[in-house]
Design a protein around this motif. Sequence first.
Motif, PDB file in Angstrom:
ATOM      1  N   TYR A   1      53.394  44.364  34.222  1.00 13.04           N
ATOM      2  CA  TYR A   1      54.175  43.340  34.650  1.00 13.04           C
ATOM      3  C   TYR A   1      53.154  42.364  35.432  1.00 13.04           C
ATOM      4  O   TYR A   1      53.348  41.223  35.283  1.00 13.04           O
ATOM      5  N   VAL A   2      52.091  42.732  35.775  1.00 11.84           N
ATOM      6  CA  VAL A   2      51.146  41.906  36.531  1.00 11.84           C
ATOM      7  C   VAL A   2      50.141  41.476  35.256  1.00 11.84           C
ATOM      8  O   VAL A   2      49.982  40.114  35.252  1.00 11.84           O
ATOM      9  N   ASN A   3      49.823  42.197  34.695  1.00 10.68           N
ATOM     10  CA  ASN A   3      49.141  41.977  33.411  1.00 10.68           C
ATOM     11  C   ASN A   3      47.883  40.848  33.485  1.00 10.68           C
ATOM     12  O   ASN A   3      48.025  39.852  32.574  1.00 10.68           O
ATOM     13  N   ILE A   4      47.154  40.954  34.609  1.00  9.90           N
ATOM     14  CA  ILE A   4      46.145  39.700  34.601  1.00  9.90           C
ATOM     15  C   ILE A   4      44.829  40.258  35.424  1.00  9.90           C
ATOM     16  O   ILE A   4      45.284  40.862  36.685  1.00  9.90           O
ATOM     17  N   ASP A   5      43.974  40.114  35.356  1.00 10.76           N
ATOM     18  CA  ASP A   5      42.954  40.059  36.192  1.00 10.76           C
ATOM     19  C   ASP A   5      42.446  38.806  36.809  1.00 10.76           C
ATOM     20  O   ASP A   5      41.534  37.991  35.732  1.00 10.76           O
ATOM     21  N   LEU A   6      42.864  38.371  37.771  1.00 12.84           N
ATOM     22  CA  LEU A   6      42.553  36.830  38.197  1.00 12.84           C
ATOM     23  C   LEU A   6      41.224  36.476  38.024  1.00 12.84           C
ATOM     24  O   LEU A   6      40.742  35.375  37.595  1.00 12.84           O
ATOM     25  N   GLN A   7      40.342  37.133  38.652  1.00 16.31           N
ATOM     26  CA  GLN A   7      38.989  36.821  39.105  1.00 16.31           C
ATOM     27  C   GLN A   7      38.283  36.836  37.503  1.00 16.31           C
ATOM     28  O   GLN A   7      37.519  35.957  37.500  1.00 16.31           O
TER      29      GLN A   7
ATOM     30  N   ALA B   1      39.172  33.686  35.772  1.00 13.45           N
ATOM     31  CA  ALA B   1      38.599  32.257  36.275  1.00 13.45           C
ATOM     32  C   ALA B   1      37.208  32.251  35.968  1.00 13.45           C
ATOM     33  O   ALA B   1      36.622  31.325  36.121  1.00 13.45           O
ATOM     34  N   ALA B   2      36.681  33.308  35.552  1.00 11.55           N
ATOM     35  CA  ALA B   2      35.071  33.649  35.567  1.00 11.55           C
ATOM     36  C   ALA B   2      34.363  32.367  34.723  1.00 11.55           C
ATOM     37  O   ALA B   2      33.510  31.789  34.988  1.00 11.55           O
ATOM     38  N   PRO B   3      34.827  32.156  33.375  1.00 14.32           N
ATOM     39  CA  PRO B   3      34.312  31.221  32.464  1.00 14.32           C
ATOM     40  C   PRO B   3      34.289  29.962  33.262  1.00 14.32           C
ATOM     41  O   PRO B   3      33.314  29.023  33.149  1.00 14.32           O
ATOM     42  N   PHE B   4      35.415  29.480  33.756  1.00 14.46           N
ATOM     43  CA  PHE B   4      35.502  28.049  34.488  1.00 14.46           C
ATOM     44  C   PHE B   4      34.487  28.090  35.571  1.00 14.46           C
ATOM     45  O   PHE B   4      34.113  26.873  36.007  1.00 14.46           O
TER      46      PHE B   4
ATOM     47  N   ALA C   1      45.726  27.565  38.462  1.00 22.61           N
ATOM     48  CA  ALA C   1      45.429  28.727  39.190  1.00 22.61           C
ATOM     49  C   ALA C   1      44.097  28.712  38.839  1.00 22.61           C
ATOM     50  O   ALA C   1      43.370  29.150  39.913  1.00 22.61           O
ATOM     51  N   MET C   2      43.692  28.722  37.590  1.00 26.14           N
ATOM     52  CA  MET C   2      42.161  28.938  37.187  1.00 26.14           C
ATOM     53  C   MET C   2      41.223  27.961  38.055  1.00 26.14           C
ATOM     54  O   MET C   2      40.174  28.171  38.396  1.00 26.14           O
ATOM     55  N   LEU C   3      41.727  26.711  38.041  1.00 28.96           N
ATOM     56  CA  LEU C   3      40.782  25.642  38.670  1.00 28.96           C
ATOM     57  C   LEU C   3      40.849  25.721  40.106  1.00 28.96           C
ATOM     58  O   LEU C   3      39.782  25.567  40.998  1.00 28.96           O
ATOM     59  N   THR C   4      41.992  26.465  40.719  1.00 32.29           N
ATOM     60  CA  THR C   4      41.911  26.833  42.151  1.00 32.29           C
ATOM     61  C   THR C   4      40.783  27.891  42.374  1.00 32.29           C
ATOM     62  O   THR C   4      40.039  27.630  43.483  1.00 32.29           O
ATOM     63  N   LEU C   5      40.533  28.931  41.579  1.00 33.08           N
ATOM     64  CA  LEU C   5      39.713  29.909  41.843  1.00 33.08           C
ATOM     65  C   LEU C   5      38.249  29.205  41.650  1.00 33.08           C
ATOM     66  O   LEU C   5      37.168  29.904  42.083  1.00 33.08           O
TER      67      LEU C   5
END
Length: 712
Positions: A349-355, A358-361, A403-407
């Motif tokens: 349900y979460v299904n994401i590793d946020l960091q 965002a790493a490539p950006f 969200a990716m740009l936020t990180l």
Amino acid sequence: MTTLPPLRAEDVEAVSAPHLHVKDHLDILWWLVWLPLLTREELARVTRRNDSTLWNQLTKLTKLGLIESISFNEAGWVGRHHYYLTDLGLYVLASLDEHPISVYKLAVGYPITRIDLLERLARPRVHLALSELVTRLISEHPPSYRVSSYQQPFKEKYSDRAGKNHTLSFDAAFLLQTPKGSQHAFYVRVDQPEHMLSQPEVKTFVQKLLAVRQAKHLTREIMPHFLLLSSHERFAFWAEQVNRETLSQGIALLDVSQPEPAREHMDLSCAIADIADLSKGTNAPIWTPFHALIEQDGAVESHAQAPISSFLDRVASPRLTERFSQYFSFQRALTTDPRTRQKDTLTRYVNIDLQKEAAPFATIATPGLGKPHVPAGEPVTQMADALSDAFYGDPEDRLAMSAMLTLALSDQQKEIIAHLARHPYLERADLTSLLHPGHNDERLLLRQIMPLIHLKLIKTSIWINGKPGRERERYRLCEPALRWQACRHGLSPAYYLELSYLDQQKRKHADPPPFEEKQRQQPISPLSREVTWVQRSVRGLWGENAKQMFHTSGIYRCVRSILDASYRSQAYHIIYWKSARESSRWYHDPFEPDKTGDVRPDAELLYTTANEQRAHSLLIEYDRDTTNSHQLYRKFRCYVEYQHDTRSTLPTTLVITQSEAAREKIWDAFASAKAFDVSIIVALEEHIIQDGLLPILVQLDQAHTSQRQRNR
């Protein structure tokens, strides 16, 4: 989107083993179900744990894969780790809790899924302020008081007198319970300082808020209290807009200084607080009722501030309480089905590793002067194209990229984009002055801006008519950056974008459709790729006939000089620089009440002086001596008509002109317009360039004193 490996039941069983003592930390997992993306300090508040002890426990839970953390930087906020539950953490929580918990119901009933996390990270400054607010409300409440419910965000549905349904979105809503068991409802809105706030936007919101109040009256319900979190430089602006709308409808604002019997007819309760003051505690006297704020002309007086307990005079009905309900409990996740150990793959349900996402950006956006280091197989152009495409995608794609740009971006990179959204075509010296007060080393700026150029968020343009040198090099936002700003502030892209001049002309001169089709014709979607989108308010600033750029460049030059003089002298401090769009004010035309007029200064500065910390507003009009006497007359008549219609006094206006002859022409037009109640100061540009506001500080002080006496 990164694909995560399958999650199996044996993975859950392995981490749930008794010797790992995960059961001792279930309360941490529950708090991250109710309030995801909390910092360690915020978790320490709500769990009432020692900070160092909690650090060790969070480290352990992270190593077990039950929680993950991300970090990001926002101007004015300390960068910290924010924690959220992983899918493994959800299943372990459900398996170890003493109650029968359904992971599916957890995902449906609580903000823990991928989309929930992305929504919070897409608007990070809202999330940061609300997390500070709610964790302090929970941990610092007086004995027997408690926050019984909290929702972020909250949508209020209501019907007007005609029976039409509407929705007003708030950033959050909560219920506060007293020792007697009564519930009190609150709406919350966060006004982000970086957001280019316009008068029409605030007017629309306040009108909808008053419509909600009317709908509550029709259903005989209590109107919840409205809390606004903003920054002190915006208080006067909000006070002016709320005052105009409530006066026009004859609505009385709550005056908490009055005894409760006298409050019965004061059925609209609104209060404002500075986001920075949340650190003092939510039960401290940090809230200023709008009634008092309006009486004080937008200034905050300590004697008028109140704690949140001052607003507990209206009990929410059971119906309203139920609609607000999102309790800090496990009730929504209970299941009647017996627990079974599934051996097959478990649903994520979460299904994401946020960091990791965002790493490539983040790699490309890392500040530096040279060409960014790019991972193999991921050229910069490919990343930039993916970024642009995402903002034309579905809502989840747009939230994910925001969200990716936020990180990925630094706090200064975000500030650069915010400045260019407000003031397009700034030159390098302008941005350096805004970001690094008192420093002239442009390399500090270039380190931040070069990665943004590589990501095609910012573009360099050359103004061929500018003076040779750095003045010709200007920066503007590309379309993806403007779409990101809209997503970041919860707005339609049309707030920052408009059709190009050519596309507007094509639509204007196209063959008109038949009457029936014209009735059904819809405006162009802001997500359409069939047209060209450009930043609002840039027409006339670029291209073959960019005559307006001379005017805009002059304004930027004067404001930069005012800023630099403030850094050198410390005699005054510029808090905020508003664009022409933010500075404009509307009023009803005195001869045609159905029409409106505008007061449109070129800029507005909010400043304080060394002798007085109260913020003052200064309107800026820049005159290149190309305006004729009739145009000046009409401008000053608009000022007079505005004051007459709104029964308020405009801030002092600084008119910057080129020569003594131009100064005389301005004063003649001022006298012809009979604008004697309008406060203006006329200064030569050469004096402003040399000394900023220093030569006119005494005049400004006299104008403010006169204005206060007049308002009394």
